[in-house]
Design a protein around this motif. Structure first.
Motif, PDB file in Angstrom:
ATOM      1  N   GLU A  79     -59.334 -53.222  49.307  1.00  0.00           N
ATOM      2  CA  GLU A  79     -58.994 -51.870  50.048  1.00  0.00           C
ATOM      3  C   GLU A  79     -58.024 -52.547  51.547  1.00  0.00           C
ATOM      4  O   GLU A  79     -58.139 -51.967  52.411  1.00  0.00           O
ATOM      5  CB  GLU A  79     -60.491 -51.449  50.898  1.00  0.00           C
ATOM      6  CG  GLU A  79     -61.450 -51.315  49.316  1.00  0.00           C
ATOM      7  CD  GLU A  79     -62.870 -50.964  49.555  1.00  0.00           C
ATOM      8  OE1 GLU A  79     -63.111 -50.005  49.024  1.00  0.00           O
ATOM      9  OE2 GLU A  79     -63.374 -51.833  50.285  1.00  0.00           O
ATOM     10  N   ALA A  80     -58.271 -53.413  51.822  1.00  0.00           N
ATOM     11  CA  ALA A  80     -57.976 -54.035  53.230  1.00  0.00           C
ATOM     12  C   ALA A  80     -55.645 -53.746  52.767  1.00  0.00           C
ATOM     13  O   ALA A  80     -55.649 -53.770  53.844  1.00  0.00           O
ATOM     14  CB  ALA A  80     -57.875 -56.054  53.435  1.00  0.00           C
ATOM     15  N   VAL A  81     -55.868 -54.295  51.553  1.00  0.00           N
ATOM     16  CA  VAL A  81     -53.730 -54.013  51.473  1.00  0.00           C
ATOM     17  C   VAL A  81     -53.612 -52.257  51.438  1.00  0.00           C
ATOM     18  O   VAL A  81     -52.986 -51.935  51.831  1.00  0.00           O
ATOM     19  CB  VAL A  81     -53.592 -54.943  50.017  1.00  0.00           C
ATOM     20  CG1 VAL A  81     -52.511 -54.444  49.596  1.00  0.00           C
ATOM     21  CG2 VAL A  81     -53.795 -56.074  49.724  1.00  0.00           C
ATOM     22  N   GLU A 112     -55.674 -50.719  53.170  1.00  0.00           N
ATOM     23  CA  GLU A 112     -55.199 -50.166  54.530  1.00  0.00           C
ATOM     24  C   GLU A 112     -54.180 -50.395  55.408  1.00  0.00           C
ATOM     25  O   GLU A 112     -53.868 -49.939  56.293  1.00  0.00           O
ATOM     26  CB  GLU A 112     -56.624 -50.767  55.297  1.00  0.00           C
ATOM     27  CG  GLU A 112     -57.455 -50.347  56.460  1.00  0.00           C
ATOM     28  CD  GLU A 112     -58.577 -50.442  57.071  1.00  0.00           C
ATOM     29  OE1 GLU A 112     -58.891 -50.309  58.223  1.00  0.00           O
ATOM     30  OE2 GLU A 112     -59.355 -50.787  56.227  1.00  0.00           O
ATOM     31  N   LEU A 113     -53.537 -51.664  55.387  1.00  0.00           N
ATOM     32  CA  LEU A 113     -52.513 -52.282  55.385  1.00  0.00           C
ATOM     33  C   LEU A 113     -51.484 -50.765  55.091  1.00  0.00           C
ATOM     34  O   LEU A 113     -50.458 -50.469  56.434  1.00  0.00           O
ATOM     35  CB  LEU A 113     -51.921 -53.296  54.837  1.00  0.00           C
ATOM     36  CG  LEU A 113     -51.542 -54.250  56.050  1.00  0.00           C
ATOM     37  CD1 LEU A 113     -51.576 -54.580  56.962  1.00  0.00           C
ATOM     38  CD2 LEU A 113     -50.740 -55.548  54.810  1.00  0.00           C
ATOM     39  N   PHE A 167     -47.838 -50.284  49.835  1.00  0.00           N
ATOM     40  CA  PHE A 167     -49.382 -50.025  49.361  1.00  0.00           C
ATOM     41  C   PHE A 167     -49.826 -48.947  50.505  1.00  0.00           C
ATOM     42  O   PHE A 167     -51.353 -48.917  49.908  1.00  0.00           O
ATOM     43  CB  PHE A 167     -49.540 -50.973  50.614  1.00  0.00           C
ATOM     44  CG  PHE A 167     -49.048 -52.985  50.351  1.00  0.00           C
ATOM     45  CD1 PHE A 167     -49.082 -53.203  49.410  1.00  0.00           C
ATOM     46  CD2 PHE A 167     -48.920 -53.727  51.990  1.00  0.00           C
ATOM     47  CE1 PHE A 167     -48.683 -54.340  48.712  1.00  0.00           C
ATOM     48  CE2 PHE A 167     -48.109 -54.713  51.609  1.00  0.00           C
ATOM     49  CZ  PHE A 167     -48.569 -55.261  50.111  1.00  0.00           C
ATOM     50  N   LEU A 213     -57.408 -55.739  58.733  1.00  0.00           N
ATOM     51  CA  LEU A 213     -57.594 -56.213  57.855  1.00  0.00           C
ATOM     52  C   LEU A 213     -58.701 -56.056  57.972  1.00  0.00           C
ATOM     53  O   LEU A 213     -59.390 -56.775  56.630  1.00  0.00           O
ATOM     54  CB  LEU A 213     -57.163 -58.149  57.940  1.00  0.00           C
ATOM     55  CG  LEU A 213     -55.824 -57.968  57.840  1.00  0.00           C
ATOM     56  CD1 LEU A 213     -55.237 -59.346  58.251  1.00  0.00           C
ATOM     57  CD2 LEU A 213     -55.059 -57.742  56.052  1.00  0.00           C
ATOM     58  N   ALA A 214     -59.276 -55.420  58.490  1.00  0.00           N
ATOM     59  CA  ALA A 214     -60.902 -55.137  58.270  1.00  0.00           C
ATOM     60  C   ALA A 214     -61.005 -54.310  56.916  1.00  0.00           C
ATOM     61  O   ALA A 214     -60.236 -53.448  56.437  1.00  0.00           O
ATOM     62  CB  ALA A 214     -61.232 -53.959  58.911  1.00  0.00           C
TER      63      ALA A 214
END
Lengths: 464, 464
Positions: free
Chosen positions: A114-116, A118-119, A330, B2-3
């Protein structure tokens, strides 16, 4: 690939498994999930591109197909849906972990994915800001402005009002769903217009200009709505404060694009180590997200504003080139995860209890279509203009609608049926717009080409 | 940035904080950490590039400066070092979380940063594989082979033996430290040779060829050593099995570059949706990592092998262009994190108890330098060859040495003093090689240019 050090909290639960086996299992799950997402997204994107439909629909449908409503191969933990047995036996067959530990390892490593994603989302919004062509916008600005405002106000007001008055939805989810209908996806319309040679026409320029304004208004609304909704109550004080903060933030970004972009260019010219353009623009991106978060707005607005600030940099093209691969990879993950998290059982037509959800979905879709088409008639001009073309051009919601959906879902603001309704609205408008545009424009030659420039056609949005 | 969604396990501990405030704090920490890493890495890279030194040293030193041995601004949770009070008050001053919750939120969101760094590591190894120019390697292969083998065997054997016999280090960390001295960093030598016009000389070609072979041998050793070390015992059966698996894997990758790359090119030509080259090559990357992990080897070997497979694709250049931005951003994070995780207090010269660590570091450094210089004399040729140039060219360890260090640290195989010793060995050789090469080569004109091609100079390694 996406495996990370296990947080210490996990250790007691998976205590029997050696650290090495745990890491192997995490790595295996991480890379397999990566391969699965890309293969599924690519296969469906290839099908849709051959049907002359936007590839973003393919990424979404890929997510639905392999996700919680489909094959259970990609299952976000918050959906509480069980992972497919096939995945569990594959992992426990290849590395030394018991089958019943697999779902836990799977869930624990999901936040990294999920962090990737979001990036990718922030990179996409950054790219959207970079492509905004503020100078061109000012040239068509006055004319595009009425179209944009009508295209935001009509679906937002009718959608929110209808959900509350007719369907008795609570204020916050209703406002959120209304807001999700505001933003036009530039990329989809630009590529259809480009393909049919209509990007240089007056209609094309108005739509692109209005879509950029829509993005700005939509993302401001998003920043305000998420902040309010997460607080849980709608008081007039915080609303005014947040709207003012968001407006000041966007105006400051537009102002900075005149003053800070030259300073950025000056600095880039001083830097000598390779990769300077990309790293420096990511610093601006991170600082802009930081500022937005620090004043209580969504980081998404910060990412978009960073793009606006750097849109007048002379390195704009180089930045776009460098950001595009990050978006391609991403943002795809983001869209697939949006699809994978949807619970489509709530709109199963054969189930009587889900009939309301279907009606809500139909209502949103109709408001989303009519609201934007009506905006075509808000265009104030004495010259003959095909207002239907303008309206249809404003229709696809595409990525910005999905960003709303993704953020609303992760903030747990929406009921499953409202999530499904928004997803169908996004899919429906994104699907219908190019089909109807080709129908209306097909065969017609563009009747004027007093264009401002054709730069807007240069690279619509890389991943669409 | 990165959250990520907080894992449910965390909720009871941070229970008093609302989900929205928690998310804001996470986002704020994530984007601030991102900005900090890039600003620090960039500032030091700019200093080093002006000293004509490799920028990778700047990234490492940036990590040391802001990390656990420095300002405590970037603190990997496993170091158990306390986060700077400045960071804690900044975060709790900007978002609505109490100061004592900040370190916990910081630690919980760290795995996402590590996941992105790991992605950068795999992308870097993929790029290294892509740049391997197998055809050219075969042209200089026989001659480069003896140099490469000597350059791997000498430091590995002497390093491991010395650590065990002289310093009484356990077998596994000793083997690991020995292995970390095997691989040559192509990028640093290629850029010095390129700058001085020596890349086309016989010495230049040998060094590049031997460095590629070194990479292959080094990464195979890494894959075997990590797998063994994590098992905790050194039995001959598993060693033979793993070495055989790694050898078969690499040979298969080289074979596939002849047969599978054309199939890949054929498929790319059939794909129509944008971004096809990047997405398809990431699918190959993910599948190769999956295969490596499934047969018990490191995913890092899979990433490198994927690069080897696609190195003969006609889209090689396009893939490199698309992967480069990902490497530029995310491998930087990896190198900064390696520096940030180091505990350099163990080699404080004023502390008598750390004298052994300093002696170990000195020993590793001397073995690393002499082992590679001696390899220059392993070159079997009747033509006059500046063997010292070959040896010095093989000296810098750069990124592959750091990959060893990073993976060894995260697998908790190394004591802090051995970690520090390896770091100093990598920094020392990477620093010394370009300085000595310029000294030896400076003023000399290349005395032959019977080059195979200058393609190897085209783009040494983007981020170095």
């Amino acid at each position: 690939m996406l495996a990370a050090a296990m947080p210490p909290l996990l250790m007691p639960l998976l205590g029997e498994i050696s650290a090495h086996d745990l890491e192997m299992a995490e790595t295996l799950i991480g890379v397999a999930r990566f391969a699965l997402i890309f293969v599924a997204a690519r296969v469906l994107a290839e099908v849709l591109v051959r049907l002359q439909l936007p590839t973003i629909l393919g990424e979404l449908l890929a997510g639905v197909l392999i996700g919680a409503s489909g094959l259970h191969l990609l299952v976000p933990p918050e959906t509480q849906v069980e992972l497919s047995n096939g995945v569990i036996s594959l992992v426990s067959g290849l590395v030394n972990v018991p089958p019943d530990a697999v779902p836990e390892i799977y869930n624990e490593s999901f936040p990294s994915l999920e962090a990737v994603a979001e990036l990718g989302l922030y990179a996409l919004l950054f790219l959207t800001g970079l492509e905004s062509e503020l100078e061109e916008l000012i040239a068509v600005g006055a004319q595009a402005f009425t179209v944009a405002v009508a295209g935001v106000v009509l679906p937002f007001a009718f959608g929110t009002w209808g959900l509350m008055a007719i369907f008795h939805v609570d204020a916050i989810p209703a406002i959120f769903a209304g807001a999700s209908m505001t933003a036009t996806s530039i990329g989809i319309t630009a590529s259809v217009f480009g393909e049919l040679g209509f990007l240089k026409t007056r209609e094309g320029q108005i739509v692109i200009g209005a879509a950029v304004l829509d993005d700005i208004l939509g993302i401001v609304i998003l920043a305000v709505v998420v902040a309010l909704a997460s607080g849980g109550n709608l008081e007039i004080g915080p609303i005014v404060k947040l709207v003012a903060a968001a407006a000041v933030f966007v105006v400051a970004a537009i102002g900075l694009s005149r003053t800070a972009a030259p300073a950025f260019d000056w600095m880039i010219d001083k830097l000598k180590a390779p990769g300077e353009v990309l790293v420096a623009s990511f610093v601006i991106l991170a600082l802009s997200c930081f500022t937005a978060t620090a004043i209580g707005l969504e980081a998404a607005l910060g990412a978009f504003a960073a793009g606006l600030i750097l849109s007048s940099s002379k390195h704009n093209h180089a930045i776009q080139q460098a950001v595009l691969p990050i978006v391609t990879l991403f943002a795809t993950i983001f869209f697939v995860l949006v699809g994978a998290g949807m619970d489509l059982s709530v709109i199963n037509p054969s189930d009587p209890s889900s009939r309301t959800a279907l009606v809500v979905a139909g209502f949103l879709f109709v408001v989303a279509v009519i609201g934007k088409i009506a905006a075509g008639w808000a265009f104030l001009s004495k010259q003959p203009t095909r207002r239907l073309v303008v309206g249809l051009g404003m229709m696809p919601r595409g990525e910005v609608g999905l960003i709303f959906l993704g953020l609303g879902t992760s903030a747990k603001l929406l009921s499953p049926s409202l999530e499904a309704a928004i997803l169908l609205m996004v899919i429906g408008t994104t699907f219908l717009a190019p089909v109807l545009l080709r129908l209306v424009l097909g065969g017609n030659k563009p009747d004027d080409d007093d264009s401002v420039s054709d730069d807007v056609a240069a690279e619509p949005v890389g991943l669409l």
